[in-house]
Design a protein around this motif. Sequence first.
Motif, PDB file in Angstrom:
ATOM      1  N   PRO A 318       0.812  -1.224   0.000  1.00 48.21           N
ATOM      2  CA  PRO A 318       0.000   0.000   0.000  1.00 48.21           C
ATOM      3  C   PRO A 318       0.848   1.280   0.000  1.00 48.21           C
ATOM      4  O   PRO A 318       0.507   2.249  -0.680  1.00 48.21           O
ATOM      5  CB  PRO A 318      -0.812  -0.130   1.292  1.00 48.21           C
ATOM      6  CG  PRO A 318      -0.971  -1.607   1.476  1.00 48.21           C
ATOM      7  CD  PRO A 318       0.327  -2.188   1.020  1.00 48.21           C
ATOM      8  N   LEU A 319       1.966   1.285   0.720  1.00 43.70           N
ATOM      9  CA  LEU A 319       2.802   2.480   0.752  1.00 43.70           C
ATOM     10  C   LEU A 319       3.521   2.682  -0.574  1.00 43.70           C
ATOM     11  O   LEU A 319       3.648   3.814  -1.059  1.00 43.70           O
ATOM     12  CB  LEU A 319       3.811   2.389   1.895  1.00 43.70           C
ATOM     13  CG  LEU A 319       4.625   3.667   2.182  1.00 43.70           C
ATOM     14  CD1 LEU A 319       3.689   4.859   2.427  1.00 43.70           C
ATOM     15  CD2 LEU A 319       5.552   3.462   3.364  1.00 43.70           C
ATOM     16  N   TYR A 323       3.113   5.857  -3.145  1.00 36.50           N
ATOM     17  CA  TYR A 323       4.244   6.626  -3.676  1.00 36.50           C
ATOM     18  C   TYR A 323       4.106   6.784  -5.190  1.00 36.50           C
ATOM     19  O   TYR A 323       4.286   7.877  -5.734  1.00 36.50           O
ATOM     20  CB  TYR A 323       5.561   5.923  -3.338  1.00 36.50           C
ATOM     21  CG  TYR A 323       6.777   6.799  -3.562  1.00 36.50           C
ATOM     22  CD1 TYR A 323       7.339   7.520  -2.520  1.00 36.50           C
ATOM     23  CD2 TYR A 323       7.355   6.921  -4.826  1.00 36.50           C
ATOM     24  CE1 TYR A 323       8.442   8.348  -2.716  1.00 36.50           C
ATOM     25  CE2 TYR A 323       8.448   7.746  -5.043  1.00 36.50           C
ATOM     26  CZ  TYR A 323       8.988   8.448  -3.986  1.00 36.50           C
ATOM     27  OH  TYR A 323      10.079   9.277  -4.198  1.00 36.50           O
ATOM     28  N   MET A 324       3.771   5.674  -5.879  1.00 42.21           N
ATOM     29  CA  MET A 324       3.627   5.751  -7.333  1.00 42.21           C
ATOM     30  C   MET A 324       2.426   6.604  -7.723  1.00 42.21           C
ATOM     31  O   MET A 324       2.468   7.324  -8.725  1.00 42.21           O
ATOM     32  CB  MET A 324       3.523   4.347  -7.921  1.00 42.21           C
ATOM     33  CG  MET A 324       4.811   3.535  -7.789  1.00 42.21           C
ATOM     34  SD  MET A 324       4.779   1.978  -8.704  1.00 42.21           S
ATOM     35  CE  MET A 324       3.569   1.039  -7.764  1.00 42.21           C
ATOM     36  N   ARG A 325       1.356   6.546  -6.926  1.00 45.54           N
ATOM     37  CA  ARG A 325       0.174   7.373  -7.227  1.00 45.54           C
ATOM     38  C   ARG A 325       0.508   8.854  -7.056  1.00 45.54           C
ATOM     39  O   ARG A 325       0.053   9.705  -7.836  1.00 45.54           O
ATOM     40  CB  ARG A 325      -0.969   6.960  -6.303  1.00 45.54           C
ATOM     41  CG  ARG A 325      -2.233   7.802  -6.456  1.00 45.54           C
ATOM     42  CD  ARG A 325      -2.787   7.729  -7.861  1.00 45.54           C
ATOM     43  NE  ARG A 325      -4.052   8.451  -7.952  1.00 45.54           N
ATOM     44  CZ  ARG A 325      -4.165   9.779  -8.002  1.00 45.54           C
ATOM     45  NH1 ARG A 325      -3.069  10.544  -7.960  1.00 45.54           N
ATOM     46  NH2 ARG A 325      -5.357  10.338  -8.102  1.00 45.54           N
ATOM     47  N   ALA A 326       1.312   9.177  -6.053  1.00 42.81           N
ATOM     48  CA  ALA A 326       1.731  10.567  -5.854  1.00 42.81           C
ATOM     49  C   ALA A 326       2.602  11.036  -7.013  1.00 42.81           C
ATOM     50  O   ALA A 326       2.475  12.168  -7.480  1.00 42.81           O
ATOM     51  CB  ALA A 326       2.482  10.701  -4.529  1.00 42.81           C
ATOM     52  N   PHE A 379       2.869   4.708 -17.441  1.00 39.77           N
ATOM     53  CA  PHE A 379       2.428   4.115 -16.185  1.00 39.77           C
ATOM     54  C   PHE A 379       1.723   5.148 -15.305  1.00 39.77           C
ATOM     55  O   PHE A 379       0.861   4.806 -14.494  1.00 39.77           O
ATOM     56  CB  PHE A 379       3.619   3.517 -15.432  1.00 39.77           C
ATOM     57  CG  PHE A 379       3.228   2.522 -14.373  1.00 39.77           C
ATOM     58  CD1 PHE A 379       2.777   1.262 -14.729  1.00 39.77           C
ATOM     59  CD2 PHE A 379       3.312   2.842 -13.023  1.00 39.77           C
ATOM     60  CE1 PHE A 379       2.420   0.336 -13.761  1.00 39.77           C
ATOM     61  CE2 PHE A 379       2.950   1.926 -12.044  1.00 39.77           C
ATOM     62  CZ  PHE A 379       2.505   0.666 -12.413  1.00 39.77           C
ATOM     63  N   ASP A 380       2.080   6.416 -15.468  1.00 41.29           N
ATOM     64  CA  ASP A 380       1.416   7.460 -14.685  1.00 41.29           C
ATOM     65  C   ASP A 380      -0.075   7.515 -15.008  1.00 41.29           C
ATOM     66  O   ASP A 380      -0.912   7.664 -14.107  1.00 41.29           O
ATOM     67  CB  ASP A 380       2.069   8.815 -14.954  1.00 41.29           C
ATOM     68  CG  ASP A 380       1.992   9.215 -16.416  1.00 41.29           C
ATOM     69  OD1 ASP A 380       2.483   8.445 -17.277  1.00 41.29           O
ATOM     70  OD2 ASP A 380       1.436  10.294 -16.709  1.00 41.29           O
ATOM     71  N   VAL A 387      -5.932   3.818  -9.514  1.00 40.13           N
ATOM     72  CA  VAL A 387      -6.022   4.294  -8.126  1.00 40.13           C
ATOM     73  C   VAL A 387      -6.552   5.727  -8.169  1.00 40.13           C
ATOM     74  O   VAL A 387      -5.778   6.689  -8.120  1.00 40.13           O
ATOM     75  CB  VAL A 387      -4.634   4.235  -7.441  1.00 40.13           C
ATOM     76  CG1 VAL A 387      -4.755   4.579  -5.955  1.00 40.13           C
ATOM     77  CG2 VAL A 387      -3.988   2.872  -7.622  1.00 40.13           C
ATOM     78  N   PRO A 388      -7.870   5.888  -8.287  1.00 40.55           N
ATOM     79  CA  PRO A 388      -8.439   7.240  -8.475  1.00 40.55           C
ATOM     80  C   PRO A 388      -8.112   8.210  -7.344  1.00 40.55           C
ATOM     81  O   PRO A 388      -8.001   9.417  -7.572  1.00 40.55           O
ATOM     82  CB  PRO A 388      -9.951   6.966  -8.551  1.00 40.55           C
ATOM     83  CG  PRO A 388     -10.071   5.524  -8.935  1.00 40.55           C
ATOM     84  CD  PRO A 388      -8.904   4.847  -8.311  1.00 40.55           C
TER      85      PRO A 388
END
Length: 405
Positions: A318-319, A323-326, A379-380, A387-388
């Motif tokens: 989850p962390l 990080y990737m979602r940010a 990927f972004d 992950v909305p």
Amino acid sequence: MDNPYTPNAGAAPEILIGRDAQTEAFETLLKRLSRGRSEQSMIITGLRGVGKTVLLNRFVEIAIASKWEVIELEASKHNNTHFRQAMFSQLKSALLRLAPRARWTARGKRAAEVLSAFAVSVDGQGAWSLSWDVPPAEGFADHGDLGMDLTDVLVAIGEAAKEQEKGLVILIDEVQFLGSPQLEALIQAVHKTVQKKLPVTFVGAGLPQITELAGDAKSYAERLFKFPKIGSLEGDDARKALTEPAANEGAIFNEDAVDLAMEITRGYPYFIQELGYQVWTVANAHRITRDDVAIAKEAYDSKLDGSFFRVRLDRSTPLQTAYMRAMAELGPGAQKASDVARIMGRESTQVGPTRAELIEMGLLYTPEHGYAAFTVPDFDQFMLRAVPTLDVPAPQRRKKTTPTP
């Protein structure tokens, strides 16, 4: 049955386009080494899906046609402890292909003896031995140091190969997953074969960070190797990668259909193969229209999301996901570590270990100090879809321990 596109990991397209410079450089490398002349080897770098593995497979074909023996390995962060065993097994096979045991000369026999010494080692896990009924050489490949041992082996096999007017090329995919000792040993060993003008070389492929890793392993790596970077196909090459396989099956793309396909794929080889495959399933005539491409895009997006992208996200904690979602929220390019931490509401030092884990997993790389970027094109955009909402797990508090009375 007649779909000419191959959207599979490492699967060669029916027509390899846009990689002539790399194949010509490899051919030159083998020819110069065969004549006893030095030439920089190469480690090809690039993002996922640009065709690095396909190019290595093409090198195998070229090497075999040139009567070189080939060792192929795929590095993994899980098998570095077995690197010596894997190299022994492959080198043994290569030596026997260079010359059957019954035809060994003095150099062939010596190479086998050095290889036998290499087959016995003592490391942190204890002693191990592999089956090879040749008595080990004394004083060679038995130093207990991987770099020194591998150097002895490649020099001995290189001398045997030179006598047979052949050569040995070691091709390693996913080089970034080699441990520092393994990468350093390979570079050190190949460096010695270059000094002795032997027909032995190592060619690799990996993610962009391998340039820095090789330099860290040995300072002279930048002089021993070229680091050609391959990326998306451009201009006519990108268009041909889509249209020529179809033309071989008697189908023609309209120009506006190709324009839309290039807009969707941005010339990335794997994306071209995937879109071409999906277009082929919806087109109902030998002339492929812009509407066909537009209709195929939904299946194309779904396939990439469900496999190419999803398999990487599913390996993340989850962390790591946060990080990737940010990063995705900041945009498609390389992102500064402090900016990602700010989006997550954390300090850089708090999320630094997570960033390091993602780099080790091969999901991120560092194009420059303090920045990280995705190793997978687009990927972004996938992260924003998958992950909305950015959800950063709460920091875990350390449990207090009660002193033992």
